[in-house]
Design a protein around this motif. Sequence first.
Motif, PDB file in Angstrom:
ATOM      1  N   UNK A 242      -8.376  -4.519   0.225  1.00 44.76           N
ATOM      2  CA  UNK A 242      -9.394  -3.560  -0.210  1.00 44.76           C
ATOM      3  C   UNK A 242      -8.798  -2.156  -0.274  1.00 44.76           C
ATOM      4  N   UNK A 243      -7.955  -1.824   0.702  1.00 47.12           N
ATOM      5  CA  UNK A 243      -7.275  -0.520   0.688  1.00 47.12           C
ATOM      6  C   UNK A 243      -6.352  -0.406  -0.526  1.00 47.12           C
ATOM      7  N   UNK A 244      -5.576  -1.461  -0.786  1.00 46.39           N
ATOM      8  CA  UNK A 244      -4.671  -1.470  -1.928  1.00 46.39           C
ATOM      9  C   UNK A 244      -5.440  -1.326  -3.238  1.00 46.39           C
ATOM     10  N   UNK A 245      -6.552  -2.013  -3.332  1.00 39.29           N
ATOM     11  CA  UNK A 245      -7.391  -1.908  -4.530  1.00 39.29           C
ATOM     12  C   UNK A 245      -7.866  -0.468  -4.726  1.00 39.29           C
ATOM     13  N   UNK A 246      -8.286   0.174  -3.648  1.00 35.49           N
ATOM     14  CA  UNK A 246      -8.712   1.572  -3.726  1.00 35.49           C
ATOM     15  C   UNK A 246      -7.588   2.488  -4.177  1.00 35.49           C
ATOM     16  N   UNK A 247      -6.391   2.255  -3.650  1.00 39.15           N
ATOM     17  CA  UNK A 247      -5.237   3.061  -4.061  1.00 39.15           C
ATOM     18  C   UNK A 247      -4.914   2.845  -5.537  1.00 39.15           C
TER      19      UNK A 247
ATOM     20  N   UNK B 112      -4.817   2.595 -21.942  1.00 44.73           N
ATOM     21  CA  UNK B 112      -4.866   2.470 -20.492  1.00 44.73           C
ATOM     22  C   UNK B 112      -4.123   1.205 -20.021  1.00 44.73           C
ATOM     23  N   UNK B 113      -3.282   1.386 -18.998  1.00 46.66           N
ATOM     24  CA  UNK B 113      -2.532   0.276 -18.431  1.00 46.66           C
ATOM     25  C   UNK B 113      -3.418  -0.461 -17.443  1.00 46.66           C
ATOM     26  N   UNK B 114      -3.384  -1.788 -17.473  1.00 43.02           N
ATOM     27  CA  UNK B 114      -4.215  -2.603 -16.580  1.00 43.02           C
ATOM     28  C   UNK B 114      -3.337  -3.509 -15.717  1.00 43.02           C
ATOM     29  N   UNK B 115      -2.334  -2.962 -15.068  1.00 43.71           N
ATOM     30  CA  UNK B 115      -1.408  -3.785 -14.300  1.00 43.71           C
ATOM     31  C   UNK B 115      -2.008  -4.254 -12.982  1.00 43.71           C
ATOM     32  N   UNK B 116      -2.706  -3.365 -12.280  1.00 43.72           N
ATOM     33  CA  UNK B 116      -3.253  -3.720 -10.963  1.00 43.72           C
ATOM     34  C   UNK B 116      -4.755  -3.725 -11.013  1.00 43.72           C
TER      35      UNK B 116
ATOM     36  N   UNK C 298      -6.980   1.843  -7.919  1.00 42.10           N
ATOM     37  CA  UNK C 298      -8.032   2.453  -8.745  1.00 42.10           C
ATOM     38  C   UNK C 298      -7.882   3.969  -8.800  1.00 42.10           C
ATOM     39  N   UNK C 299      -7.519   4.575  -7.679  1.00 36.81           N
ATOM     40  CA  UNK C 299      -7.295   6.025  -7.663  1.00 36.81           C
ATOM     41  C   UNK C 299      -6.118   6.408  -8.557  1.00 36.81           C
ATOM     42  N   UNK C 300      -5.055   5.625  -8.492  1.00 38.45           N
ATOM     43  CA  UNK C 300      -3.903   5.889  -9.352  1.00 38.45           C
ATOM     44  C   UNK C 300      -4.288   5.755 -10.821  1.00 38.45           C
ATOM     45  N   UNK C 301      -5.072   4.741 -11.136  1.00 38.17           N
ATOM     46  CA  UNK C 301      -5.516   4.531 -12.505  1.00 38.17           C
ATOM     47  C   UNK C 301      -6.389   5.680 -12.987  1.00 38.17           C
ATOM     48  N   UNK C 302      -7.285   6.147 -12.135  1.00 34.20           N
ATOM     49  CA  UNK C 302      -8.124   7.291 -12.503  1.00 34.20           C
ATOM     50  C   UNK C 302      -7.277   8.531 -12.747  1.00 34.20           C
ATOM     51  N   UNK C 303      -6.260   8.730 -11.912  1.00 41.04           N
ATOM     52  CA  UNK C 303      -5.358   9.868 -12.104  1.00 41.04           C
ATOM     53  C   UNK C 303      -4.600   9.773 -13.418  1.00 41.04           C
ATOM     54  N   UNK C 304      -4.118   8.569 -13.744  1.00 39.41           N
ATOM     55  CA  UNK C 304      -3.414   8.373 -15.017  1.00 39.41           C
ATOM     56  C   UNK C 304      -4.350   8.584 -16.206  1.00 39.41           C
ATOM     57  N   UNK C 305      -5.570   8.069 -16.091  1.00 40.79           N
ATOM     58  CA  UNK C 305      -6.537   8.261 -17.172  1.00 40.79           C
ATOM     59  C   UNK C 305      -6.844   9.744 -17.372  1.00 40.79           C
ATOM     60  N   UNK C 306      -6.976  10.462 -16.285  1.00 39.40           N
ATOM     61  CA  UNK C 306      -7.241  11.894 -16.356  1.00 39.40           C
ATOM     62  C   UNK C 306      -6.071  12.636 -17.004  1.00 39.40           C
ATOM     63  N   UNK C 307      -4.848  12.276 -16.611  1.00 40.57           N
ATOM     64  CA  UNK C 307      -3.663  12.910 -17.195  1.00 40.57           C
ATOM     65  C   UNK C 307      -3.556  12.595 -18.682  1.00 40.57           C
ATOM     66  N   UNK C 308      -3.833  11.353 -19.065  1.00 42.25           N
ATOM     67  CA  UNK C 308      -3.791  10.989 -20.485  1.00 42.25           C
ATOM     68  C   UNK C 308      -4.833  11.762 -21.283  1.00 42.25           C
ATOM     69  N   UNK C 309      -6.035  11.897 -20.715  1.00 46.84           N
ATOM     70  CA  UNK C 309      -7.086  12.649 -21.411  1.00 46.84           C
ATOM     71  C   UNK C 309      -6.659  14.098 -21.595  1.00 46.84           C
ATOM     72  N   UNK C 310      -6.050  14.662 -20.551  1.00 43.32           N
ATOM     73  CA  UNK C 310      -5.591  16.040 -20.642  1.00 43.32           C
ATOM     74  C   UNK C 310      -4.494  16.171 -21.699  1.00 43.32           C
TER      75      UNK C 310
ATOM     76  N   UNK D  17       0.829  -1.209   0.000  1.00 47.83           N
ATOM     77  CA  UNK D  17       0.000   0.000   0.000  1.00 47.83           C
ATOM     78  C   UNK D  17       0.868   1.264   0.000  1.00 47.83           C
ATOM     79  N   UNK D  18       1.914   1.253   0.810  1.00 47.65           N
ATOM     80  CA  UNK D  18       2.814   2.415   0.866  1.00 47.65           C
ATOM     81  C   UNK D  18       3.488   2.634  -0.485  1.00 47.65           C
ATOM     82  N   UNK D  19       3.916   1.542  -1.125  1.00 46.24           N
ATOM     83  CA  UNK D  19       4.560   1.667  -2.437  1.00 46.24           C
ATOM     84  C   UNK D  19       3.582   2.217  -3.471  1.00 46.24           C
ATOM     85  N   UNK D  20       2.338   1.745  -3.437  1.00 52.30           N
ATOM     86  CA  UNK D  20       1.334   2.240  -4.377  1.00 52.30           C
ATOM     87  C   UNK D  20       1.065   3.722  -4.136  1.00 52.30           C
ATOM     88  N   UNK D  21       0.963   4.119  -2.878  1.00 51.07           N
ATOM     89  CA  UNK D  21       0.724   5.525  -2.548  1.00 51.07           C
ATOM     90  C   UNK D  21       1.892   6.407  -2.981  1.00 51.07           C
TER      91      UNK D  21
END
Length: 104
Positions: free
Chosen positions: A52-57, A100-104, A59-71, A12-16
């Motif tokens: 569940x926490x790791x999954x949330x992190x 979109x990357x689907x690693x996690x 998904x948040x990272x993926x949403x951020x990457x998707x947003x950056x790619x769209x921008x 979780x720390x590494x993902x964050x």
Amino acid sequence: MGEAERLLESACAAMAQGDPEACRKALESLAAQVAREPLDPEAQAACERQLARLRGLALSALEGLDSARAWLRELSALLGGLDVYDRGGRQRVATVLSARTQRF
């Protein structure tokens, strides 16, 4: 806190921190640890919460990457492309935005 929980906390720390390679290594260590020593019900419940926490992190990272790619796609469309140039003014790399990357 058991070893499995500590490994999940490290993941979780590494993902964050944006380090998916360290997260992957922690998860591989977790899989090896659980293969050697199965989890008791209490540890399993704690690990499920951490997963569940790791999954949330993730998904948040993926949403951020998707947003950056769209921008970047929008910016690229407005500017006619994103090219990288060296200090001498020569084009080095034509930037292509990947899917979109689907690693996690």
